[in-house]
Design an enzyme around this catalytic site. Sequence first.
Site, short mmCIF file in Angstrom:
data_model
loop_
_atom_site.label_atom_id
_atom_site.label_comp_id
_atom_site.label_asym_id
_atom_site.label_seq_id
_atom_site.Cartn_x
_atom_site.Cartn_y
_atom_site.Cartn_z
N CYS A 1 0.85 -1.19 0.00
CA CYS A 1 0.00 0.00 0.00
C CYS A 1 0.89 1.24 0.00
O CYS A 1 1.89 1.28 0.72
CB CYS A 1 -0.88 -0.01 1.25
SG CYS A 1 -1.98 1.40 1.38
N HIS B 1 -9.21 -3.85 -1.38
CA HIS B 1 -8.18 -3.05 -0.70
C HIS B 1 -8.52 -1.56 -0.77
O HIS B 1 -8.47 -0.86 0.25
CB HIS B 1 -6.82 -3.34 -1.36
CG HIS B 1 -5.69 -2.53 -0.82
ND1 HIS B 1 -4.64 -3.08 -0.11
CD2 HIS B 1 -5.45 -1.18 -0.87
CE1 HIS B 1 -3.81 -2.11 0.25
NE2 HIS B 1 -4.27 -0.95 -0.21
N GLU B 2 -8.86 -1.08 -1.98
CA GLU B 2 -9.16 0.35 -2.12
C GLU B 2 -10.45 0.72 -1.39
O GLU B 2 -10.53 1.78 -0.76
CB GLU B 2 -9.25 0.75 -3.60
CG GLU B 2 -7.97 0.55 -4.41
CD GLU B 2 -6.73 1.11 -3.75
OE1 GLU B 2 -6.82 2.13 -3.03
OE2 GLU B 2 -5.65 0.53 -3.93
N HIS C 1 -9.99 1.45 2.22
CA HIS C 1 -9.50 2.80 2.54
C HIS C 1 -10.66 3.75 2.81
O HIS C 1 -10.55 4.66 3.65
CB HIS C 1 -8.68 3.37 1.38
CG HIS C 1 -7.25 2.90 1.35
ND1 HIS C 1 -6.34 3.20 2.33
CD2 HIS C 1 -6.57 2.17 0.43
CE1 HIS C 1 -5.16 2.68 2.02
NE2 HIS C 1 -5.28 2.03 0.87
#
Length: 169
Positions: free
Chosen positions: A100, A142-143, A146
């Site tokens: 990341c 994953h995004e 965030h």
Amino acid sequence: MAVRKIVKMGHPQLMQPAREVVDLHDPQISSLLQDMQDSMLAYSGIGIAAPQIGYFVRVMMFGCDFNPRYPQMDPIPRTILINPTIEFLSQEMEEDWEGCLSVPGLRGLVPRFKHIRYQGYTETGHFLEREAEGFHARVVQHEYDHLDGILYPQRIKDMRCFGFEDELF
Ligand code: NI
């Protein structure tokens, strides 16, 4: 072109859920998207979320043909998602290594759902829906994390599988 400084792990805002975008045609969104794209390319990311450059709104982008940080990966279509949602199409999970831009120099083995459907609005305000598997599904999860204030180290099951990339590989 505006390459922004990447907000790194430890910044309290990275741990908080980001706000929904209210107006898809807000001109600030297009300048945000430009900065996200410039920053993602400058740091060789395969994805980036708005909170990583200091904008705490639910906007993410990902995709690439080939990335030197992930030489084994399949290509992922370049995609912008505003106010995305994710649905898990099976309970099956798989582990793989992630990195990341907000956690520089480190990699961790992270479980993710194998098969997902995601939705959101593109930069032109069009609704997009797509199914994804494997690495593509991983990048989207994953995004998306965030936007909920979650960084991948929080998902690692075995902390022995978390470390500096020059030591691990
Ligand atoms: Ni990230």
